[in-house]
Design a protein around this motif. Structure first.
Motif, PDB file in Angstrom:
ATOM      1  N   ARG A 282      -4.761 -15.174  -0.696  1.00 57.25           N
ATOM      2  CA  ARG A 282      -3.932 -13.820   0.758  1.00 57.25           C
ATOM      3  C   ARG A 282      -3.777 -12.539  -1.067  1.00 57.25           C
ATOM      4  NH1 ARG A 282      -1.212 -18.971   2.096  1.00 57.25           N
ATOM      5  NH2 ARG A 282       0.017 -19.095   0.535  1.00 57.25           N
ATOM      6  N   VAL A 283      -3.755 -12.936  -1.877  1.00 58.84           N
ATOM      7  CA  VAL A 283      -3.202 -11.593  -2.775  1.00 58.84           C
ATOM      8  C   VAL A 283      -4.978 -10.896  -2.852  1.00 58.84           C
ATOM      9  CG1 VAL A 283      -3.251 -10.826  -5.245  1.00 58.84           C
ATOM     10  CG2 VAL A 283      -1.691 -13.400  -4.210  1.00 58.84           C
ATOM     11  N   VAL A 284      -6.061 -11.362  -2.407  1.00 55.20           N
ATOM     12  CA  VAL A 284      -7.403 -11.200  -2.793  1.00 55.20           C
ATOM     13  C   VAL A 284      -7.686 -10.329  -1.611  1.00 55.20           C
ATOM     14  CG1 VAL A 284     -10.278 -11.312  -3.102  1.00 55.20           C
ATOM     15  CG2 VAL A 284      -7.524 -12.612  -5.104  1.00 55.20           C
ATOM     16  N   GLU A 285      -7.695 -10.834  -0.407  1.00 57.56           N
ATOM     17  CA  GLU A 285      -7.548 -10.638   0.683  1.00 57.56           C
ATOM     18  C   GLU A 285      -6.735  -9.059   1.262  1.00 57.56           C
ATOM     19  OE1 GLU A 285      -8.074 -13.870   3.143  1.00 57.56           O
ATOM     20  OE2 GLU A 285     -10.122 -14.721   2.885  1.00 57.56           O
ATOM     21  N   ALA A 286      -5.694  -9.658   0.515  1.00 51.49           N
ATOM     22  CA  ALA A 286      -4.426  -7.826   0.629  1.00 51.49           C
ATOM     23  C   ALA A 286      -5.376  -7.016  -0.306  1.00 51.49           C
ATOM     24  CB  ALA A 286      -3.081  -8.708   0.407  1.00 51.49           C
ATOM     25  N   ALA A 287      -5.654  -7.491  -0.909  1.00 49.03           N
ATOM     26  CA  ALA A 287      -6.236  -6.494  -1.502  1.00 49.03           C
ATOM     27  C   ALA A 287      -7.154  -5.541  -1.725  1.00 49.03           C
ATOM     28  CB  ALA A 287      -6.291  -6.147  -3.649  1.00 49.03           C
ATOM     29  N   LEU A 288      -8.692  -6.025  -1.184  1.00 45.89           N
ATOM     30  CA  LEU A 288      -9.827  -6.190  -0.412  1.00 45.89           C
ATOM     31  C   LEU A 288      -9.786  -5.402   0.287  1.00 45.89           C
ATOM     32  CD1 LEU A 288     -12.696  -6.471  -1.534  1.00 45.89           C
ATOM     33  CD2 LEU A 288     -12.475  -8.671   0.301  1.00 45.89           C
ATOM     34  N   GLY A 289     -10.160  -3.707   0.121  1.00 44.47           N
ATOM     35  CA  GLY A 289     -10.212  -3.292   1.169  1.00 44.47           C
ATOM     36  C   GLY A 289      -8.655  -2.330   1.324  1.00 44.47           C
ATOM     37  N   ASP A 290      -8.273  -2.610   0.889  1.00 44.40           N
ATOM     38  CA  ASP A 290      -7.111  -1.241   0.629  1.00 44.40           C
ATOM     39  C   ASP A 290      -6.717  -0.040  -0.389  1.00 44.40           C
ATOM     40  OD1 ASP A 290      -4.130  -0.346   0.348  1.00 44.40           O
ATOM     41  OD2 ASP A 290      -3.165  -2.038  -0.645  1.00 44.40           O
ATOM     42  N   PRO A 291      -7.181   1.002   0.490  1.00 48.08           N
ATOM     43  CA  PRO A 291      -7.167   1.965  -0.748  1.00 48.08           C
ATOM     44  C   PRO A 291      -6.409   2.081  -1.641  1.00 48.08           C
ATOM     45  CG  PRO A 291      -7.414   2.475   1.793  1.00 48.08           C
ATOM     46  CD  PRO A 291      -7.240   1.690   1.273  1.00 48.08           C
ATOM     47  N   SER A 292      -4.891   2.636  -1.223  1.00 42.10           N
ATOM     48  CA  SER A 292      -4.413   2.373  -2.035  1.00 42.10           C
ATOM     49  C   SER A 292      -3.529   1.325  -3.126  1.00 42.10           C
ATOM     50  CB  SER A 292      -2.456   2.784  -1.131  1.00 42.10           C
ATOM     51  OG  SER A 292      -2.449   1.973  -0.742  1.00 42.10           O
ATOM     52  N   CYS A 293      -4.156   0.296  -3.288  1.00 41.98           N
ATOM     53  CA  CYS A 293      -4.198  -0.843  -4.160  1.00 41.98           C
ATOM     54  C   CYS A 293      -3.668  -0.371  -5.728  1.00 41.98           C
ATOM     55  CB  CYS A 293      -4.959  -1.435  -4.108  1.00 41.98           C
ATOM     56  SG  CYS A 293      -4.089  -2.626  -5.178  1.00 41.98           S
ATOM     57  N   PRO A 294      -2.136  -0.727  -5.991  1.00 36.29           N
ATOM     58  CA  PRO A 294      -1.978  -0.028  -7.701  1.00 36.29           C
ATOM     59  C   PRO A 294      -2.266  -1.306  -8.300  1.00 36.29           C
ATOM     60  CG  PRO A 294      -0.199  -2.020  -6.318  1.00 36.29           C
ATOM     61  CD  PRO A 294      -1.353  -1.062  -5.381  1.00 36.29           C
ATOM     62  N   PRO A 295      -2.465  -0.677  -9.809  1.00 37.94           N
ATOM     63  CA  PRO A 295      -3.204  -1.115 -10.537  1.00 37.94           C
ATOM     64  C   PRO A 295      -2.829  -2.149 -10.895  1.00 37.94           C
ATOM     65  CG  PRO A 295      -3.093   1.412 -11.489  1.00 37.94           C
ATOM     66  CD  PRO A 295      -2.068   0.432  -9.755  1.00 37.94           C
ATOM     67  N   GLU A 296      -1.299  -2.876 -10.787  1.00 34.94           N
ATOM     68  CA  GLU A 296      -0.940  -3.925 -10.855  1.00 34.94           C
ATOM     69  C   GLU A 296      -1.459  -4.677 -10.129  1.00 34.94           C
ATOM     70  OE1 GLU A 296       2.220  -0.673 -12.048  1.00 34.94           O
ATOM     71  OE2 GLU A 296       0.959  -0.856  -9.981  1.00 34.94           O
ATOM     72  N   THR A 297      -1.895  -4.799  -8.983  1.00 35.31           N
ATOM     73  CA  THR A 297      -2.398  -5.509  -8.113  1.00 35.31           C
ATOM     74  C   THR A 297      -4.013  -6.073  -8.455  1.00 35.31           C
ATOM     75  OG1 THR A 297      -0.686  -4.972  -6.146  1.00 35.31           O
ATOM     76  CG2 THR A 297      -3.268  -6.916  -5.389  1.00 35.31           C
ATOM     77  N   ILE A 298      -4.790  -4.685  -9.059  1.00 41.56           N
ATOM     78  CA  ILE A 298      -6.178  -5.148  -9.811  1.00 41.56           C
ATOM     79  C   ILE A 298      -5.710  -5.964 -10.676  1.00 41.56           C
ATOM     80  CG2 ILE A 298      -7.846  -3.937 -10.562  1.00 41.56           C
ATOM     81  CD1 ILE A 298      -7.657  -3.020  -7.524  1.00 41.56           C
ATOM     82  N   ALA A 299      -5.281  -5.841 -11.603  1.00 43.92           N
ATOM     83  CA  ALA A 299      -4.407  -6.547 -12.578  1.00 43.92           C
ATOM     84  C   ALA A 299      -4.358  -7.565 -12.127  1.00 43.92           C
ATOM     85  CB  ALA A 299      -3.742  -5.696 -13.565  1.00 43.92           C
ATOM     86  N   ALA A 300      -3.965  -8.156 -10.879  1.00 43.43           N
ATOM     87  CA  ALA A 300      -3.181  -9.791 -10.713  1.00 43.43           C
ATOM     88  C   ALA A 300      -4.480 -10.571 -10.287  1.00 43.43           C
ATOM     89  CB  ALA A 300      -1.957  -9.393 -10.254  1.00 43.43           C
ATOM     90  N   VAL A 301      -5.204  -9.500  -9.448  1.00 44.62           N
ATOM     91  CA  VAL A 301      -7.037 -10.244  -9.125  1.00 44.62           C
ATOM     92  C   VAL A 301      -7.625 -10.673 -10.029  1.00 44.62           C
ATOM     93  CG1 VAL A 301      -8.770  -9.483  -7.365  1.00 44.62           C
ATOM     94  CG2 VAL A 301      -6.608  -9.142  -6.852  1.00 44.62           C
ATOM     95  N   ARG A 302      -7.520  -9.534 -10.864  1.00 43.03           N
ATOM     96  CA  ARG A 302      -8.900  -9.698 -12.608  1.00 43.03           C
ATOM     97  C   ARG A 302      -8.125 -11.621 -13.088  1.00 43.03           C
ATOM     98  NH1 ARG A 302     -10.366  -5.899 -16.980  1.00 43.03           N
ATOM     99  NH2 ARG A 302     -11.059  -7.108 -18.440  1.00 43.03           N
TER     100      ARG A 302
END
Length: 356
Positions: A282-302
């Motif tokens: 759910r975290v990955v799919e919410a971030a995938l395709g979200d142009p406003s995804c913040p760096p904190e979420t990218i860090a969480a996905v990583r």
């Protein structure tokens, strides 16, 4: 790569950058454009700036080393082939940045954004001029081959190689966009996109052009050349996708997570989604395709990917692919020159070990 090979690579790069600059600086004198046009010189200026703004020139290196498979003597036609390869690359960069709506390229403004700034109230003009700038680079990439000072048969064969490479690349762009409409593209789709979109014009075409210029007939070795190019292209694309999330932003000179924000169903996204549990998905799919995804979420996905061992699996996959390409190149020893074969054995692992 060995120090000797790296010296040759640096020599090709320096040689070509001088050649490319001279070509672009005299292009306006050879292009038949009406004297009243102000937009044509501006287009040439933007193409020049983009073309000379960085780039590893590895296609040019592959071209020269392909000729060295046959001979270490000077080879006519390599200048025209090198210009053609990099003009086709310029075309691809212009159109890629338009397709992706990218504001920057190689540390400067993309051609599309340069035109948008030039014509802030005329978005269709900016779009149209960007398309035409890319198209002009494509036409020039074929023109330099048709004007090459080589036998007519070689000239025609080179033009056919580049025409096929361009067509394959356009198909690759189409299926690349199509891939991102699929919920979960399989491995063969990912491999096919990498093959069509990059391997055929970045690796296969330089190989074929270099062999043609040196008097060889690449059609006789079509299957193994294509397999080598495909494997190197796939492993290189895997590496690019890996770096987009797991790379060092300070080394790459750009932020990580771009492919996640753009919703690209890349090797990295596929590996992530195959490894996560429901909550992580759910975290990955919410971030995938979200142009406003913040760096904190990218860090969480990583962090999710690292916890699930995705980087290790991706590195293992790309290395296996690269090792298979090395085995293909090793089979050329019975036919071609040892020194150049060794270079092509080194290329696949170099492509997966680079950090930017």
């Amino acid at each position: 790569m060995t120090e000797q090979i790296l010296e040759r690579v640096a020599g090709y790069e320096g040689w070509f950058n001088t050649l490319f600059e001279e070509y672009l600086d005299t292009l306006s004198e050879r292009l038949d454009a009406p004297s009243f046009s102000r937009f044509t010189p501006e287009c040439l200026r933007l193409l020049r700036e983009l073309s000379l703004r960085g780039g590893k020139r590895m296609r040019v290196v592959l071209l020269h080393e392909a000729a060295r498979l046959v001979t270490d003597e000077p080879v006519k036609g390599l200048e025209a082939a090198a210009l053609s390869i990099e003009l086709l690359q310029t075309h691809g960069l212009v159109h890629d940045d338009l397709i992706d709506d990218s504001p920057t390229r190689r540390g400067g403004p993309s051609t599309y954004y340069a035109y948008r700034e030039r014509f802030p109230g005329r978005p269709q003009a900016a779009l149209g001029l960007t398309v035409l700038a890319g198209d002009l680079a494509l036409a020039l990439s074929l023109q330099v081959l048709l004007e090459a000072r080589v036998p007519v048969a070689v000239r025609q064969a080179m033009a056919e190689v580049q025409t096929r490479a361009a067509a394959d690349t356009f198909v690759g762009q189409i299926v690349d966009l199509e891939r991102d409409f699929a919920a979960a593209p399989g491995e063969e789709i990912l491999h096919s996109v990498a093959d069509y979109k990059s391997a055929r014009y970045s690796i296969l075409a330089p190989l074929q052009l270099g062999l043609l210029a040196a008097g060889e007939h690449p059609a006789l070795f079509e299957k193994e050349l294509r397999e080598y190019a495909r494997l190197v292209g796939i492993s290189g694309q895997m590496r690019d996708d890996y770096l987009d999330l797991f790379g060092d932003a300070s080394v790459m000179g750009k932020p990580t997570g771009t492919d996640i924000r753009d919703g690209k169903h890349s090797y990295m996204a596929s590996a992530l989604l195959a490894a996560v549990d429901d909550a992580e998905r759910r975290v990955v799919e919410a971030a995938l395709g979200d142009p406003s995804c913040p760096p904190e979420t990218i860090a969480a996905v990583r962090e999710i990917g690292e916890r699930r061992g995705v980087p290790d699996r991706m590195r293992a996959d790309m290395r296996r692919c690269a090792e298979r390409a090395t085995e293909v190149a090793a089979g050329w020893r019975s036919r071609w020159r040892e020194e150049a074969v060794t270079f092509f054995e080194h290329v696949p692992l170099w492509s997966v070990n680079r950090t930017s």
